[in-house]
Structures are given as C-alpha cells and as structure tokens.
Design an enzyme around this catalytic site. Structure first.
Site, PDB file in Angstrom:
ATOM      1  CG  ASP A  91      -1.827   0.976   1.378  1.00 40.95           C
ATOM      2  OD1 ASP A  91      -1.468   2.304   0.449  1.00 40.95           O
ATOM      3  OD2 ASP A  91      -2.614   0.989   2.128  1.00 40.95           O
ATOM      4  CG  ASN A 100      -0.116   1.021 -12.395  1.00 38.91           C
ATOM      5  OD1 ASN A 100      -0.417   1.382 -13.571  1.00 38.91           O
ATOM      6  ND2 ASN A 100      -0.821   0.148 -11.571  1.00 38.91           N
ATOM      7  CB  SER A 140       2.584  10.545 -15.844  1.00 38.36           C
ATOM      8  OG  SER A 140       2.260  12.074 -15.679  1.00 38.36           O
ATOM      9  CE1 TYR A 159      -4.596  11.011 -11.875  1.00 39.41           C
ATOM     10  CE2 TYR A 159      -5.492  12.149 -13.857  1.00 39.41           C
ATOM     11  CZ  TYR A 159      -4.883  10.806 -13.300  1.00 39.41           C
ATOM     12  OH  TYR A 159      -4.128   9.932 -14.088  1.00 39.41           O
ATOM     13  CE  LYS A 191      -1.208  10.195 -12.404  1.00 45.72           C
ATOM     14  NZ  LYS A 191      -0.259   8.985 -11.941  1.00 45.72           N
TER      15      LYS A 191
END
Length: 278
Positions: free
Chosen positions: A54, A81, A132, A146, A150
C-alpha cells in the site's frame, strides 16, 4: 539471469496487464497491491510473487521490497503504477481528500523509490518507470487536483532522472490517456459523489460533463494491454528516452501543448475545454 520487475497497483488495469505481460516475456514479477486477494489470477503464473504493498503504508513498502529481494535475489525495474484521480471542482474537495490524492500519486511514488534506491545504488543499475497521464501534460476542467499530482510527478521524475543517471539508474515516464476498462473512472466517480459543491457551480459541472463526454466519444480503442506494451517497451528498449505517450487519444493535445506557442495552446484549449454554462 532472469530480470525482476516490481509493479505497484496490480489488482486491475495497467498494473495487472503489465504483470501478465512481463511474466509472459520470461521476467520474474513482483505484483503488488493493497489487497493481495485481488491478485488471485496472477498467483498461478510462473515466477510471479503477489504481495501486499500500500503506497500509503511505508512499512508495507519495505516488506514488499524485502520479500522481492528474498525471493528473486534482486530487483531490476520498478513500475510505479498505483494511483487514482479526484474528480470535481476544487472548492468542493476537502483538504483531507487533496492530501490523499498527493499521498497516493506523488508521495507514494517517492516512498517506493526511496525504499528501492539503496538496492539500485548497490547494483549501480536499475530503472524506474513512473506511470503519469495526459493530465500530467495538459490541464482539463474538473480534475485540477489530479492534474496537480501528475504535473508534480512529471517534474519530480524528470529532475530525478538527472540525479540518478550518474549512478547508472534510469527514470522513465509513461503517459496514458483514457482507457475505459480500468477501475480508474469507477473510483473517480465514487470520490466525486462524496464531495459537497456549492450550487453556483451547477452550470459549470453540467457543461464539463459534456466536455468529457465529447472526449470519451473521440477516444480510440486503447486498452490496458496496449498500455502494458508501452511500459514493457520502456523497460526493454535500452534507450534513455524519458517520456512515452501510451495511447493515441491524447496525442493531439500533447502535440499542441509541446509544439505550439503558449498563446496558440491556450486559445486551442479554451475553445475546446471551457464548459458552456447555461
């Protein structure tokens, strides 16, 4: 000697597809996820270790890295990922949710890298592949947080690539766009339903929904398997290429972002991405 890859977020989507592909190509695979029971279909593949990791639990990261080295002797590639996307206007998102977005998409990646760097430095080799998004290149309405996570990941990855090159350690970035069969959109929808947004945004949100529907209609047939192939290419092509665009649906926006002047780019995006409010 067989190479070993450690992949985070393997319960579904890109991570699961990448784990299957690397295994099929003869690699040792450490398929990690928050709930290992979700990886039961990977358990039976040869030379695949399914274990808990995690990215918000540093102890679980250390245990997973230790288990990988104990089982296979070394790690050659780490694929960061694991991630998810908050959807909604900024004002409707709590500070706790903002922190959670960065804990998973940025700090989690950093913690996995921090846990594996001593091993890579000892071997004077290794490769990080950070997944990404097109949202790490261009901004879109309703995903400001978000986007922020990124954009941060992209900047961190590029800067880190300079730091680690002298040690024989590589860093690469894979940029996928919309892939419909992943659980990414499902979690984003759940997160959005839990937000409380002032009614002043109702018209904007309705218009933004139409923008995203238009983007969905224009998408190609990208799949998690196709993205996994790009991840595998990045791991095996032997180049120092930094960025890999993984799906064709985002190429026009990326080309416009990277190939136009700021004024041209902003005019292009405002025409297409500014929601038409009623």
């Amino acid at each position: 000697m067989k190479k070993t890859v450690l992949i985070t977020g393997c319960s579904s989507g890109f991570g699961a597809a990448a784990a299957r592909l690397f295994a099929a190509e003869g690699w040792n695979v450490v398929a990690t996820m928050r709930c290992p029971d979700a990886g039961s279909d990977l358990q039976d593949l040869p030379d695949v270790l399914v274990t808990r990791l995690d990215v918000q639990d540093r102890d679980s990261i250390d245990r997973a890295v230790g288990a990988a080295i104990e089982r296979f002797g070394r790690i050659d590639v780490v694929v960061n990922n694991a991630g998810y996307g908050l959807f909604g206007v900024f004002e409707g998102t709590t500070r706790e949710k903002v922190a959670d977005q960065f804990e998973v998409n940025v700090f989690g990646v950093m913690d996995v890298i921090r846990a594996t760097l001593p091993h890579f430095r000892e071997n004077r080799s290794g490769l990080y592949i950070n997944v990404s998004s097109g949202a790490g290149v261009f901004g879109l309405p309703m995903i400001s947080l978000y986007n922020a996570s990124k954009f941060a990941l992209e900047g961190f990855s590029e800067s880190l690539s300079y730091e680690l090159a002298a040690l024989g350690i590589g860093v690469k970035i894979v940029e996928p766009g919309g892939v419909l069969e992943t659980k990414f959109g499902e979690r984003s929808g759940q997160e959005f339903s839990a937000t409380t947004t002032p009614s002043d945004y109702d018209g904007f949100i309705a218009g933004a929904g139409e923008v995203f529907e238009g983007l969905r209609r224009s998408r190609g047939l990208a799949t998690s398997d196709a993205v996994a192939k790009v991840i595998f290419e990045a791991a095996t092509d032997g180049t120092d290429q930094l960025r890999y665009v993984a799906t064709d649906d985002i190429r026009p926006l990326i080309d416009k972002r990277r190939g136009s002047s700021e004024a041209e780019y902003m005019a292009f995006m405002r025409e297409r991405m500014t929601p038409k409010t009623r």
